[in-house]
Design a protein around this motif. Sequence first.
Motif, PDB file in Angstrom:
ATOM      1  N   UNK A  99      -3.228  10.416   1.826  1.00 55.18           N
ATOM      2  CA  UNK A  99      -3.745  10.131   0.499  1.00 55.18           C
ATOM      3  C   UNK A  99      -4.311   8.717   0.449  1.00 55.18           C
ATOM      4  N   UNK A 100      -5.311   8.528  -0.391  1.00 59.04           N
ATOM      5  CA  UNK A 100      -5.828   7.193  -0.649  1.00 59.04           C
ATOM      6  C   UNK A 100      -4.829   6.466  -1.551  1.00 59.04           C
ATOM      7  N   UNK A 101      -4.343   5.291  -1.147  1.00 62.04           N
ATOM      8  CA  UNK A 101      -3.409   4.551  -2.009  1.00 62.04           C
ATOM      9  C   UNK A 101      -4.027   4.263  -3.369  1.00 62.04           C
ATOM     10  N   UNK A 102      -3.245   4.477  -4.424  1.00 62.38           N
ATOM     11  CA  UNK A 102      -3.733   4.288  -5.791  1.00 62.38           C
ATOM     12  C   UNK A 102      -3.265   2.944  -6.356  1.00 62.38           C
ATOM     13  N   UNK A 103      -4.096   2.321  -7.206  1.00 64.05           N
ATOM     14  CA  UNK A 103      -3.684   1.058  -7.826  1.00 64.05           C
ATOM     15  C   UNK A 103      -2.388   1.173  -8.616  1.00 64.05           C
ATOM     16  N   UNK A 104      -2.168   2.331  -9.275  1.00 63.04           N
ATOM     17  CA  UNK A 104      -0.956   2.456 -10.079  1.00 63.04           C
ATOM     18  C   UNK A 104       0.308   2.403  -9.234  1.00 63.04           C
ATOM     19  N   UNK A 105       0.218   2.835  -7.973  1.00 64.84           N
ATOM     20  CA  UNK A 105       1.397   2.830  -7.108  1.00 64.84           C
ATOM     21  C   UNK A 105       1.853   1.411  -6.788  1.00 64.84           C
ATOM     22  N   UNK A 106       0.960   0.446  -6.951  1.00 60.13           N
ATOM     23  CA  UNK A 106       1.363  -0.943  -6.761  1.00 60.13           C
ATOM     24  C   UNK A 106       2.491  -1.318  -7.716  1.00 60.13           C
ATOM     25  N   UNK A 107       2.531  -0.662  -8.885  1.00 54.93           N
ATOM     26  CA  UNK A 107       3.605  -0.932  -9.841  1.00 54.93           C
ATOM     27  C   UNK A 107       4.961  -0.543  -9.308  1.00 54.93           C
TER      28      UNK A 107
END
Length: 292
Positions: A99-107
């Motif tokens: 999967x492409x890492x998502x910005x929200x997962x940074x949370x």
Amino acid sequence: MMNNKSQPTIATVYRDIISRLSPSLGDGESRAAARVIMEDVRGATPTDLVVNGDRTVEPPTLGRIYDIVARIISGEPVQYAVGSARFYGIDFTVTPDVLIPRPETEGLVDMIVSQWSGRDDLRVLDCGTGSGCIAIALARNLPFSAIDAIDISNAALKVAEENSRRLKTSVGFYRRDILKLTPPDAPLYDIIVSNPPYIARDEAAAMDDRVLGYEPADALFVPDDNPLIFYRAISAYAVKALKAGGRLYFEINPRFRDAMTAMLADDGFTDIDTRRDYLGRYRFVSASKPAI
């Protein structure tokens, strides 16, 4: 490719990329994609686009740029076309095997780092690591921690291992099926974290074709009649694998927030905390294993 007799400049190529991508991506996303392409392929930073825009782009580089542009126009996600994605300030190699890492997962990483920074003896498990982005980001931000990461996909593990080598982290990667985890004889981990598949099949119709057509479906979807299948397995494992006072962290589908918190309470976890992502959606849940 442009037909200019003289070699085109950075600024000219940048504007041309935006022009070509705008019909399919829109103006804002096409500008972001153009910046990514120019920095990745030409090494031109956003500052260079302004300050050094008159520098030329050599033909081999130009060819690679327009190959990427053509792939994006055909529907391929920008990150796969370029071969990298930025997550938590780190550039990760990505392929269609992950999967492409998502910005929200940074949370999710933020939660863990803010709550555990300063500890130098932590043991961490990342379940369903994919590209390794969570495990590696934690390794970079929780120094001296021992971090394990598991995934069922050999292809994904190869991508994660390459990212770890390139980024000089010491994460242990192992092939494991989350649904068949064997609990250890004694508690091992202070932290267990997972961003498992959580999209119900009935949500697919509303999703972007770039996601459906390119990202691995097994890493996205869960059965409509059992949407917490991976969470249940990880929670059951964490009951025995977490040390007393250890904490479990999940990225979740906001749609199943109430079911998630009820499941964790039923499994004996306490201090259950749900948090919103930067878009205001309930995206994360964490819970503690009670200290004995």
